[in-house]
Design a protein around this motif. Structure first.
Motif, PDB file in Angstrom:
ATOM      1  N   ILE A 140      -5.863  19.903 -19.907  1.00 29.98           N
ATOM      2  CA  ILE A 140      -5.263  19.502 -21.183  1.00 29.98           C
ATOM      3  C   ILE A 140      -3.857  18.983 -20.915  1.00 29.98           C
ATOM      4  CG2 ILE A 140      -4.231  21.749 -21.737  1.00 29.98           C
ATOM      5  CD1 ILE A 140      -5.131  21.262 -24.671  1.00 29.98           C
ATOM      6  N   SER A 141      -3.398  18.018 -21.734  1.00 29.67           N
ATOM      7  CA  SER A 141      -2.067  17.447 -21.549  1.00 29.67           C
ATOM      8  C   SER A 141      -1.475  17.070 -22.894  1.00 29.67           C
ATOM      9  CB  SER A 141      -2.127  16.213 -20.641  1.00 29.67           C
ATOM     10  OG  SER A 141      -2.937  15.208 -21.221  1.00 29.67           O
ATOM     11  N   LEU A 142      -0.146  16.980 -22.932  1.00 22.73           N
ATOM     12  CA  LEU A 142       0.572  16.662 -24.163  1.00 22.73           C
ATOM     13  C   LEU A 142       0.907  15.176 -24.193  1.00 22.73           C
ATOM     14  CD1 LEU A 142       2.041  17.540 -26.758  1.00 22.73           C
ATOM     15  CD2 LEU A 142       4.054  18.052 -25.342  1.00 22.73           C
ATOM     16  N   ASP A 143       0.498  14.497 -25.268  1.00 20.76           N
ATOM     17  CA  ASP A 143       0.863  13.099 -25.496  1.00 20.76           C
ATOM     18  C   ASP A 143       2.201  13.096 -26.234  1.00 20.76           C
ATOM     19  OD1 ASP A 143       1.210  10.492 -26.378  1.00 20.76           O
ATOM     20  OD2 ASP A 143      -0.922  10.168 -26.736  1.00 20.76           O
ATOM     21  N   MET A 144       3.279  12.722 -25.513  1.00 16.62           N
ATOM     22  CA  MET A 144       4.611  12.797 -26.093  1.00 16.62           C
ATOM     23  C   MET A 144       4.835  11.770 -27.205  1.00 16.62           C
ATOM     24  SD  MET A 144       6.032  15.361 -24.707  1.00 16.62           S
ATOM     25  CE  MET A 144       7.569  15.066 -25.565  1.00 16.62           C
ATOM     26  N   LYS A 145       4.053  10.704 -27.230  1.00 12.14           N
ATOM     27  CA  LYS A 145       4.235   9.690 -28.271  1.00 12.14           C
ATOM     28  C   LYS A 145       3.702  10.168 -29.613  1.00 12.14           C
ATOM     29  CE  LYS A 145       4.110   5.727 -25.122  1.00 12.14           C
ATOM     30  NZ  LYS A 145       3.414   4.455 -24.769  1.00 12.14           N
ATOM     31  N   THR A 146       2.562  10.835 -29.583  1.00 10.22           N
ATOM     32  CA  THR A 146       1.947  11.295 -30.833  1.00 10.22           C
ATOM     33  C   THR A 146       2.167  12.780 -31.070  1.00 10.22           C
ATOM     34  OG1 THR A 146      -0.170  11.737 -29.731  1.00 10.22           O
ATOM     35  CG2 THR A 146       0.172   9.515 -30.621  1.00 10.22           C
ATOM     36  N   LEU A 147       2.709  13.477 -30.044  1.00  9.15           N
ATOM     37  CA  LEU A 147       2.894  14.935 -30.105  1.00  9.15           C
ATOM     38  C   LEU A 147       1.578  15.641 -30.421  1.00  9.15           C
ATOM     39  CD1 LEU A 147       6.385  15.302 -31.848  1.00  9.15           C
ATOM     40  CD2 LEU A 147       5.818  15.435 -29.409  1.00  9.15           C
ATOM     41  N   THR A 148       0.521  15.160 -29.805  1.00 13.81           N
ATOM     42  CA  THR A 148      -0.787  15.805 -29.917  1.00 13.81           C
ATOM     43  C   THR A 148      -1.304  16.075 -28.510  1.00 13.81           C
ATOM     44  OG1 THR A 148      -1.899  13.654 -29.998  1.00 13.81           O
ATOM     45  CG2 THR A 148      -1.355  14.695 -32.114  1.00 13.81           C
TER      46      THR A 148
END
Length: 345
Positions: A140-148
């Protein structure tokens, strides 16, 4: 190679941007012999700055200049130790959680967490990342652009929904990675500026094994590792008849890289149209090396190179042999005898 482990590889970057990075890697394991069950390491610009493991249970600096952090923050290493003790327990919990998702009991298993940020000191742009891996695969990883959260693995969907719905947790993550992380990165860069912010220009050589081999343009001894090297003809970068080598570290902390030019494709009348270009982050001027036959270092010898030494050697041997034969003939005619040795009676 999956995305998670690509981030472990140190790759060359174009020289246009001066980007600094801070990364932390946390590795929790179960069933692995001769390995601490938890290890945490920190890097700035790919230089190891800190280390903690479950055997020593203590956070330690890995660079002399990291000792300076206690001048501004006397409790820094004590706090880092306590934080990593907490991360150690969290890692054990994560392993058991993921094992249950995969219906696993015993065996060897590893959970890895990587987090950090990048800061461009020219534009001020900040990029951040946080990713988890399990047994060598993305989890799992964090998408910093969408914060999802992105869950490429079905077993991670439960965690994705939980964290996506925890808005306070997501806001805290965003604040750390966009505000606190780059501020700490700047502090570390200041502490280690003599090492991390230095610029070492390379030595550039043209190398060739044989007349039919590619001509290698080799740059070594440069720092930082954000560099590019390429061949161009008539001012245009070549993408055909070239082969780029890997960025490799030297023992002294500098780097080396090379690019080969398919030499047989170069016409003799076009030699002066080719040049090797090296670019280094933070350095305005390129280092340009013209394709010059006299500048190529090679380990092959031309027929003329071999013929001259051979002729000289044969002539010298002939002269020596003639002198020896003449001396023997002379002695026989004179009936001369060898003198006794000094210690004979």
């Amino acid at each position: 190679m999956n995305i998670f482990f690509v981030l472990f590889v140190l790759g060359a970057q174009r020289a246009a941007a001066v980007t600094h990075t801070m990364k932390y890697f946390f590795t929790s394991s179960s069933g692995v012999t001769n390995l601490p069950e938890f290890v945490a390491v920190g890097y700035v610009n790919d230089v190891l700055i800190s280390h903690y493991d479950s055997n020593t249970k203590r956070a330690k600096p890995k660079q002399d200049w990291m000792e300076k952090v206690t001048t501004d923050d006397p409790q820094y290493w004590k706090r880092e130790t306590q934080t990593n003790k907490g991360n150690q327990q969290l890692g054990k919990h994560n392993i058991e959680t993921v094992k249950s998702r995969f219906n696993q009991t015993g065996g060897v298993h590893i959970v890895q967490r990587m987090l950090g940020c990048e800061w461009d000191d020219e534009t001020g742009h900040v990029n951040a990342f946080k990713q988890y891996g399990y047994d060598g695969e993305d989890f799992i990883s964090l998408d910093m652009k969408t914060l999802t959260w992105i869950a490429p693995n079905p077993q991670a969907v439960i965690t994705k929904h939980k964290w996506d719905n925890d808005h306070a947790f997501t806001a805290g993550q965003n604040h750390y990675y966009t505000q606190e992380c780059p501020e700490w990165l700047k502090k570390y860069l200041n502490y280690g500026r003599s090492q991390l912010l230095r610029t070492d220009l390379p030595s550039v050589f043209l190398l060739q094994k044989s007349p039919s081999s590619p001509v290698c343009c080799h740059a070594t001894g440069f720092y930082p590792d954000k560099a590019d090297i390429f061949w161009r003809k008539d001012g245009q970068q070549l993408f055909e008849d070239v082969d780029h080598g890997e960025l490799l570290p030297n023992n002294d902390g500098t780097f080396q890289m090379s690019v080969d030019l398919n030499f047989p494709s170069v016409k003799p009348e076009d030699w002066d149209k080719y040049e090797c270009v090296f670019q280094l982050a933070g350095v305005k001027d390129d280092i340009i090396t013209k394709l010059d036959k006299d500048a190529i270092w090679t380990n092959h010898e031309t027929p003329s190179d071999v013929l001259v030494p051979v002729i000289v050697t044969v002539v010298l041997l002939a002269l020596v042999l003639a002198a020896v034969v003449g001396f023997i003939v002379y002695k026989k005619k004179k009936g001369a005898k060898c003198p006794p040795s000094p210690d004979s009676s």
